[in-house]
Design an enzyme around this catalytic site. Structure first.
Site, PDB file in Angstrom:
ATOM      1  N   ARG A 193       1.082  -1.368   0.009  1.00  0.00           N
ATOM      2  CA  ARG A 193       0.016  -0.097   0.104  1.00  0.00           C
ATOM      3  C   ARG A 193       0.796   1.202   0.090  1.00  0.00           C
ATOM      4  O   ARG A 193       0.609   2.325  -0.577  1.00  0.00           O
ATOM      5  CB  ARG A 193      -0.690  -0.105   1.205  1.00  0.00           C
ATOM      6  CG  ARG A 193      -1.718   1.227   1.331  1.00  0.00           C
ATOM      7  CD  ARG A 193      -2.705   1.222   2.461  1.00  0.00           C
ATOM      8  NE  ARG A 193      -2.052   0.981   3.724  1.00  0.00           N
ATOM      9  CZ  ARG A 193      -2.598   0.644   5.051  1.00  0.00           C
ATOM     10  NH1 ARG A 193      -3.831   0.301   5.104  1.00  0.00           N
ATOM     11  NH2 ARG A 193      -1.871   0.581   6.036  1.00  0.00           N
TER      12      ARG A 193
ATOM     13  N   SER B 188      -6.976  11.758   1.545  1.00  0.00           N
ATOM     14  CA  SER B 188      -5.776  10.938   2.252  1.00  0.00           C
ATOM     15  C   SER B 188      -6.588   9.664   2.714  1.00  0.00           C
ATOM     16  O   SER B 188      -5.627   8.497   2.419  1.00  0.00           O
ATOM     17  CB  SER B 188      -5.516  11.725   3.468  1.00  0.00           C
ATOM     18  OG  SER B 188      -4.468  11.271   4.001  1.00  0.00           O
TER      19      SER B 188
ATOM     20  N   LEU C  86      -6.362   7.252  -0.364  1.00  0.00           N
ATOM     21  CA  LEU C  86      -5.019   6.922  -0.891  1.00  0.00           C
ATOM     22  C   LEU C  86      -4.513   5.895   0.129  1.00  0.00           C
ATOM     23  O   LEU C  86      -3.596   4.824  -0.300  1.00  0.00           O
ATOM     24  CB  LEU C  86      -3.979   7.987  -0.773  1.00  0.00           C
ATOM     25  CG  LEU C  86      -4.159   8.904  -1.915  1.00  0.00           C
ATOM     26  CD1 LEU C  86      -3.218  10.456  -1.639  1.00  0.00           C
ATOM     27  CD2 LEU C  86      -3.602   8.262  -3.208  1.00  0.00           C
ATOM     28  N   HIS C  87      -4.802   5.965   1.512  1.00  0.00           N
ATOM     29  CA  HIS C  87      -4.495   4.945   2.479  1.00  0.00           C
ATOM     30  C   HIS C  87      -4.950   3.631   2.178  1.00  0.00           C
ATOM     31  O   HIS C  87      -4.724   2.585   2.659  1.00  0.00           O
ATOM     32  CB  HIS C  87      -4.534   5.361   3.757  1.00  0.00           C
ATOM     33  CG  HIS C  87      -3.554   6.449   4.298  1.00  0.00           C
ATOM     34  ND1 HIS C  87      -3.501   7.700   3.852  1.00  0.00           N
ATOM     35  CD2 HIS C  87      -2.325   6.269   4.954  1.00  0.00           C
ATOM     36  CE1 HIS C  87      -2.707   8.173   4.411  1.00  0.00           C
ATOM     37  NE2 HIS C  87      -1.698   7.499   4.943  1.00  0.00           N
ATOM     38  N   GLY C  88      -6.245   3.496   1.419  1.00  0.00           N
ATOM     39  CA  GLY C  88      -6.973   2.221   1.291  1.00  0.00           C
ATOM     40  C   GLY C  88      -8.160   2.356   2.084  1.00  0.00           C
ATOM     41  O   GLY C  88      -8.383   3.222   2.959  1.00  0.00           O
TER      42      GLY C  88
END
Length: 450
Positions: free
Chosen positions: A124, A326, A329-331
């Site tokens: 990730r 954000s 993007l971190h999943g």
């Protein structure tokens, strides 16, 4: 616990945890450090720039293989997809938005349908770095900051740059091009790189061997059931903080060792790459500064490419959109999404409240330190310092609450797959949702005095 007993336990902890932690940490990163150094030597030798970009891409692939083996192909696939989208849309003026949508779809499909959870969580970070680099390049092309689409070798050299592709951080395309030019090697370059790597190992030791035993082994504080919950939450938060500092300082070291992460003023080159500021997090002035000090390059990326573009919607929607970006993007992680969105509300309320109080009292109590020539009448009075200290303690309270769920003592399999939603809810319920209630109370107070 008497002092002799405490010293004996410290010695046992150093032997059982300290030495093995340092040894394992070095075993995991020495090959990456060697690749960064070889890449730096290649940049320094001169020659055709295309060869340098190819070396950068190949060394980055090799570094990815060290850590992820064949799972690295998912990162390479994302890089290839990004370049294909940029190539097909080279005549468009909305490449940034379109590429962001494509990357979001790719990440969601990959996490939900193509890759198992454990593998996804391993890759990730690298996926996020590649995505951020490609999106920033797309927006820079739209704005004219980058004149033309880079060649395939140049693009892959940038997104797979060995100094940043494994542990981060995000660097701009112009920073990468400056690194490729190969500034001369110097004692300050080596010293700065080594110092960041040393700080990363110290942070790893604190996260693994000190923070989980902070109370009462290192700090002799005891208490009742309620106090114990908050002390344990603080231990979890500190352990999580220092694991982030470990990655941050390590990424500083790898970036500078590979030749990036410097500023140049005339003939003076300063190797001053900064990813994290631990003191600004552990002893904060405000939650706003905590967020920017947690990951400085990512904070800069979010501000430049998300927040400023979303400001046309208004301040609060822009803040929510920034934290949502954000989180995505971190999943698809419930606990990270919950923390980031909570941070969005907390920082907005804190900023608005302190701005209003600063106007009422004409005092330097804003979330960020005032300039020396600000218009406030009260700057360094004791009550001003006391108010800033109270807001700082409030920030520590929020950090303890938000970090309580990152428990280093949990099952390794659960940590690799991501914390379940029930874990987050349970931990915050144990602390009576205190931070959320306090934020709501601050918002009500702000509305009353507005």
């Amino acid at each position: 616990m008497d002092m002799s007993r405490r010293l004996q336990m410290w010695q046992q902890l150093a032997e059982s945890c300290g030495l093995s932690t340092v040894q394992q940490g070095l075993q995991q990163v020495w090959r990456l450090l060697l690749l960064c150094l070889l890449c730096r030597l290649c940049f320094r030798r001169g020659g055709v720039s295309t060869v340098k970009h190819i070396v950068s891409a190949l060394s980055g692939m090799y570094g990815l293989f060290f850590f992820f083996e064949l799972h690295m192909l998912w990162v390479l696939l994302l890089g290839a997809l990004c370049y294909l989208v940029l190539l097909l849309g080279r005549h468009s003026s909305s490449r940034g938005l379109f590429l962001s949508a494509v990357i979001l779809i790719y990440l969601l499909i990959g996490e939900l349908h193509l890759i198992d959870m454990v593998t996804w969580h391993k890759i990730r970070g690298s996926q996020m770095v590649v995505a951020m680099k490609a999106i920033s390049l797309a927006f820079d092309l739209d704005r004219g900051a980058v004149s033309s689409l880079p060649s395939p070798a140049e693009f892959l050299g940038y997104v797979l740059f060995v100094g940043t592709v494994v542990f981060g951080p995000w660097i701009s395309f112009s920073s990468y091009k400056n690194a490729v030019e190969g500034r001369k090697m110097s004692w300050s370059w080596l010293q700065s790189s080594f110092l960041s790597l040393l700080k990363s190992q110290i942070c790893l030791l604190v996260s693994t061997c000190v923070a989980p035993y902070l109370f009462p082994l290192f700090i002799p504080i005891h208490g009742n059931t309620v106090t114990y919950k908050w002390l344990h939450a603080y231990e979890n938060a500190v352990s999580f903080h220092f694991s982030n500092y470990f990655v941050g300082h390590l990424s500083e070291g790898t970036t500078m060792l590979a030749g990036a992460g410097f500023t140049e003023e005339k003939d003076n080159i300063r190797w001053d790459m900064s990813v994290v500021k631990p003191l600004s997090v552990e002893m904060p002035r405000s939650m706003v500064l905590v967020v920017t000090s947690w990951n400085i390059p990512m904070s800069r990326w979010l501000k430049t490419y998300v927040f400023k573009n979303a400001m046309k919607l208004g301040t609060f929607p822009a803040i929510l959109l920034t934290y949502s970006a954000s989180a995505l993007l971190h999943g698809l992680s419930f606990h990270l999404g919950a923390v980031l969105l909570s941070l969005g509300f907390i920082t907005y309320v804190e900023h608005a409240l302190r701005k209003r109080l600063a106007a009422i009292f004409s005092a330097c109590i804003l979330s960020r330190p005032c300039a020396s020539d600000c218009s406030h009448q009260h700057k360094k009075e004791y009550w001003v310092k006391l108010l800033n200290l109270l807001f700082g303690l409030l920030a520590v309270f929020h950090l303890t609450y938000l970090g309580s769920m990152f428990d280093p003592g949990l099952d390794e399999q659960e940590a690799e797959e991501g914390y379940a939603a029930i874990h987050t809810i349970q931990r915050w319920s144990e602390l009576n949702w205190a931070s959320h209630w306090l934020t709501f109370a601050c918002w009500v107070f702000y509305r009353l005095i507005q």
